[in-house]
Scaffold this motif. Structure first.
Motif, PDB file in Angstrom:
ATOM      1  N   PHE A  36       0.794  -1.222   0.000  1.00 39.71           N
ATOM      2  CA  PHE A  36       0.000   0.000   0.000  1.00 39.71           C
ATOM      3  C   PHE A  36       0.828   1.275   0.000  1.00 39.71           C
ATOM      4  CE2 PHE A  36      -2.400  -3.259   2.374  1.00 39.71           C
ATOM      5  CZ  PHE A  36      -3.414  -3.450   1.459  1.00 39.71           C
ATOM      6  N   GLY A  37       2.146   1.171  -0.067  1.00 43.19           N
ATOM      7  CA  GLY A  37       2.991   2.366   0.009  1.00 43.19           C
ATOM      8  C   GLY A  37       2.893   3.228  -1.225  1.00 43.19           C
ATOM      9  N   GLY A  38       3.259   4.473  -1.043  1.00 43.67           N
ATOM     10  CA  GLY A  38       3.259   5.414  -2.156  1.00 43.67           C
ATOM     11  C   GLY A  38       4.622   6.032  -2.312  1.00 43.67           C
ATOM     12  N   LYS A  39       4.655   7.220  -2.878  1.00 48.38           N
ATOM     13  CA  LYS A  39       5.919   7.895  -3.133  1.00 48.38           C
ATOM     14  C   LYS A  39       6.663   8.229  -1.845  1.00 48.38           C
ATOM     15  CE  LYS A  39       4.622   9.970  -7.494  1.00 48.38           C
ATOM     16  NZ  LYS A  39       4.458  11.185  -8.275  1.00 48.38           N
ATOM     17  N   LYS A  40       5.929   8.447  -0.763  1.00 53.57           N
ATOM     18  CA  LYS A  40       6.578   8.854   0.486  1.00 53.57           C
ATOM     19  C   LYS A  40       7.401   7.717   1.101  1.00 53.57           C
ATOM     20  CE  LYS A  40       2.379   7.949   3.092  1.00 53.57           C
ATOM     21  NZ  LYS A  40       1.266   8.015   2.207  1.00 53.57           N
ATOM     22  N   THR A  41       7.127   6.472   0.739  1.00 52.72           N
ATOM     23  CA  THR A  41       7.897   5.346   1.275  1.00 52.72           C
ATOM     24  C   THR A  41       9.144   5.068   0.447  1.00 52.72           C
ATOM     25  OG1 THR A  41       6.617   3.744   0.010  1.00 52.72           O
ATOM     26  CG2 THR A  41       5.830   4.268   2.231  1.00 52.72           C
ATOM     27  N   THR A  95      -3.540 -11.197 -22.823  1.00 54.05           N
ATOM     28  CA  THR A  95      -3.007 -11.339 -21.471  1.00 54.05           C
ATOM     29  C   THR A  95      -1.605 -10.746 -21.377  1.00 54.05           C
ATOM     30  OG1 THR A  95      -4.287 -13.362 -21.206  1.00 54.05           O
ATOM     31  CG2 THR A  95      -2.543 -12.984 -19.628  1.00 54.05           C
ATOM     32  N   GLY A  96      -0.777 -10.965 -22.386  1.00 53.86           N
ATOM     33  CA  GLY A  96       0.565 -10.389 -22.395  1.00 53.86           C
ATOM     34  C   GLY A  96       0.535  -8.871 -22.446  1.00 53.86           C
ATOM     35  N   ALA A  97      -0.341  -8.321 -23.270  1.00 55.09           N
ATOM     36  CA  ALA A  97      -0.469  -6.863 -23.348  1.00 55.09           C
ATOM     37  C   ALA A  97      -0.999  -6.299 -22.038  1.00 55.09           C
ATOM     38  CB  ALA A  97      -1.390  -6.477 -24.504  1.00 55.09           C
ATOM     39  N   ALA A  98      -1.942  -6.998 -21.427  1.00 56.35           N
ATOM     40  CA  ALA A  98      -2.481  -6.547 -20.138  1.00 56.35           C
ATOM     41  C   ALA A  98      -1.405  -6.601 -19.053  1.00 56.35           C
ATOM     42  CB  ALA A  98      -3.675  -7.402 -19.747  1.00 56.35           C
ATOM     43  N   PHE A  99      -0.569  -7.639 -19.076  1.00 55.12           N
ATOM     44  CA  PHE A  99       0.509  -7.741 -18.089  1.00 55.12           C
ATOM     45  C   PHE A  99       1.469  -6.562 -18.192  1.00 55.12           C
ATOM     46  CE2 PHE A  99       4.949  -8.992 -17.411  1.00 55.12           C
ATOM     47  CZ  PHE A  99       4.919  -9.138 -16.025  1.00 55.12           C
ATOM     48  N   ILE A 100       1.913  -6.271 -19.397  1.00 52.97           N
ATOM     49  CA  ILE A 100       2.863  -5.171 -19.583  1.00 52.97           C
ATOM     50  C   ILE A 100       2.214  -3.846 -19.185  1.00 52.97           C
ATOM     51  CG2 ILE A 100       4.190  -3.892 -21.313  1.00 52.97           C
ATOM     52  CD1 ILE A 100       4.535  -6.619 -22.773  1.00 52.97           C
ATOM     53  N   THR A 101       0.958  -3.652 -19.527  1.00 51.28           N
ATOM     54  CA  THR A 101       0.239  -2.426 -19.173  1.00 51.28           C
ATOM     55  C   THR A 101       0.072  -2.299 -17.667  1.00 51.28           C
ATOM     56  OG1 THR A 101      -0.946  -2.529 -21.279  1.00 51.28           O
ATOM     57  CG2 THR A 101      -1.872  -1.106 -19.563  1.00 51.28           C
ATOM     58  N   VAL A 102      -0.337  -3.378 -17.011  1.00 52.60           N
ATOM     59  CA  VAL A 102      -0.532  -3.346 -15.560  1.00 52.60           C
ATOM     60  C   VAL A 102       0.792  -3.110 -14.845  1.00 52.60           C
ATOM     61  CG1 VAL A 102      -1.089  -4.830 -13.577  1.00 52.60           C
ATOM     62  CG2 VAL A 102      -2.661  -4.664 -15.487  1.00 52.60           C
ATOM     63  N   LEU A 103       1.853  -3.748 -15.303  1.00 55.11           N
ATOM     64  CA  LEU A 103       3.163  -3.543 -14.687  1.00 55.11           C
ATOM     65  C   LEU A 103       3.593  -2.078 -14.804  1.00 55.11           C
ATOM     66  CD1 LEU A 103       5.387  -5.083 -13.239  1.00 55.11           C
ATOM     67  CD2 LEU A 103       6.432  -5.509 -15.450  1.00 55.11           C
ATOM     68  N   PHE A 104       3.377  -1.496 -15.966  1.00 57.09           N
ATOM     69  CA  PHE A 104       3.710  -0.082 -16.157  1.00 57.09           C
ATOM     70  C   PHE A 104       2.844   0.807 -15.261  1.00 57.09           C
ATOM     71  CE2 PHE A 104       2.882   3.953 -18.340  1.00 57.09           C
ATOM     72  CZ  PHE A 104       4.165   4.465 -18.371  1.00 57.09           C
ATOM     73  N   LEU A 105       1.537   0.550 -15.232  1.00 61.05           N
ATOM     74  CA  LEU A 105       0.630   1.368 -14.423  1.00 61.05           C
ATOM     75  C   LEU A 105       0.907   1.226 -12.932  1.00 61.05           C
ATOM     76  CD1 LEU A 105      -2.739   0.975 -16.342  1.00 61.05           C
ATOM     77  CD2 LEU A 105      -1.224   2.962 -16.273  1.00 61.05           C
ATOM     78  N   LEU A 106       1.245   0.035 -12.467  1.00 59.19           N
ATOM     79  CA  LEU A 106       1.600  -0.131 -11.058  1.00 59.19           C
ATOM     80  C   LEU A 106       2.817   0.704 -10.683  1.00 59.19           C
ATOM     81  CD1 LEU A 106       1.073  -3.965 -10.463  1.00 59.19           C
ATOM     82  CD2 LEU A 106      -0.234  -2.085  -9.461  1.00 59.19           C
ATOM     83  N   HIS A 107       3.786   0.759 -11.579  1.00 64.93           N
ATOM     84  CA  HIS A 107       4.971   1.572 -11.315  1.00 64.93           C
ATOM     85  C   HIS A 107       4.633   3.064 -11.333  1.00 64.93           C
ATOM     86  CE1 HIS A 107       7.251  -2.108 -11.738  1.00 64.93           C
ATOM     87  NE2 HIS A 107       8.307  -1.456 -11.270  1.00 64.93           N
ATOM     88  N   VAL A 108       3.766   3.472 -12.247  1.00 67.79           N
ATOM     89  CA  VAL A 108       3.370   4.886 -12.321  1.00 67.79           C
ATOM     90  C   VAL A 108       2.562   5.269 -11.085  1.00 67.79           C
ATOM     91  CG1 VAL A 108       1.910   6.522 -13.581  1.00 67.79           C
ATOM     92  CG2 VAL A 108       3.471   5.037 -14.832  1.00 67.79           C
ATOM     93  N   ILE A 109       1.616   4.423 -10.708  1.00 67.25           N
ATOM     94  CA  ILE A 109       0.793   4.718  -9.529  1.00 67.25           C
ATOM     95  C   ILE A 109       1.647   4.758  -8.276  1.00 67.25           C
ATOM     96  CG2 ILE A 109      -1.009   3.766  -8.028  1.00 67.25           C
ATOM     97  CD1 ILE A 109      -2.357   2.716 -10.606  1.00 67.25           C
ATOM     98  N   ARG A 110       2.551   3.806  -8.133  1.00 63.34           N
ATOM     99  CA  ARG A 110       3.414   3.745  -6.956  1.00 63.34           C
ATOM    100  C   ARG A 110       4.467   4.847  -6.986  1.00 63.34           C
ATOM    101  NH1 ARG A 110       4.534  -0.574  -3.531  1.00 63.34           N
ATOM    102  NH2 ARG A 110       2.335  -0.944  -3.868  1.00 63.34           N
ATOM    103  N   GLY A 111       4.814   5.313  -8.160  1.00 63.44           N
ATOM    104  CA  GLY A 111       5.815   6.362  -8.293  1.00 63.44           C
ATOM    105  C   GLY A 111       7.235   5.855  -8.164  1.00 63.44           C
TER     106      GLY A 111
END
Length: 184
Positions: A36-41, A95-111
């Protein structure tokens, strides 16, 4: 040969689950932050690398398990062989396209920044997605088995490379801590 691919898939899934559990166990102090951490962690580069590795291992575990279950389900449907190939490979491409997209979005959301291993996993996933797309066109629409003999071993090698890339970070962290303690 299909039994070998099935067994290898289950072993890879078990090892990927082990990496996720190992990351949660070894980094107990970051357990809540990993989920659940964000940029502050994310204060140091090592925090970015830890979070990136955790996000990648969690995404790989979830998508690998879901895509293998989806593939098994599709193969059990009462389709003609050509239709089954089209649906099967199309689902794997999606599924492969969704994986790459989700991985990218998780990194963007997490910062957090992409670690080298996460980038490597993304590249391998892109190659596997391209291979599935090639199989969709060749086997699904053109009824050509040109890549059939290469497909299985390439997927297994890709999955092993993904696992090694995931396991590299925890392994190095353990070795670092053991060297610092003087155990090695």
């Amino acid at each position: 040969m299909n039994e070998f691919f099935i067994v290898t898939g289950w072993i890879t899934t078990a090892l990927e689950l082990f990496v996720v559990l190992f990351l949660l166990y070894c980094f107990k102090q970051h357990r809540f932050d990993l989920f659940f951490g964000g940029k502050k962690t994310l204060k140091k580069q090592s925090d970015h690398e830890l979070h990136s590795c955790f996000l990648a291992s969690l995404a790989v575990l979830v998508f690998y398990t879901s895509s293998s279950s989806l593939g098994t389900y599709i193969l059990s449907l009462p389709f003609e062989p050509t239709q089954m190939r089209q649906v099967y490979y199309f689902a794997l491409v999606c599924t492969g396209a969704a994986f790459i997209t989700v991985l990218f979005l998780l990194h963007v959301i997490r910062g957090c920044n992409f670690s080298a291993s996460t980038r490597f996993i993304s590249y391998i996933s892109f190659m596997l997605m391209f291979l599935n797309f090639s199989q969709l066109v060749l086997r699904g629409y053109l009824d050509n088995d040109m890549l059939y003999d290469v497909y299985g071993p390439f997927v297994v090698i890709g999955n092993i490379c993904i696992f090694v890339s995931l396991a590299k970070y925890p392994f190095y962290r353990i070795m670092e801590s053991r060297l610092a303690k003087g155990e090695i």
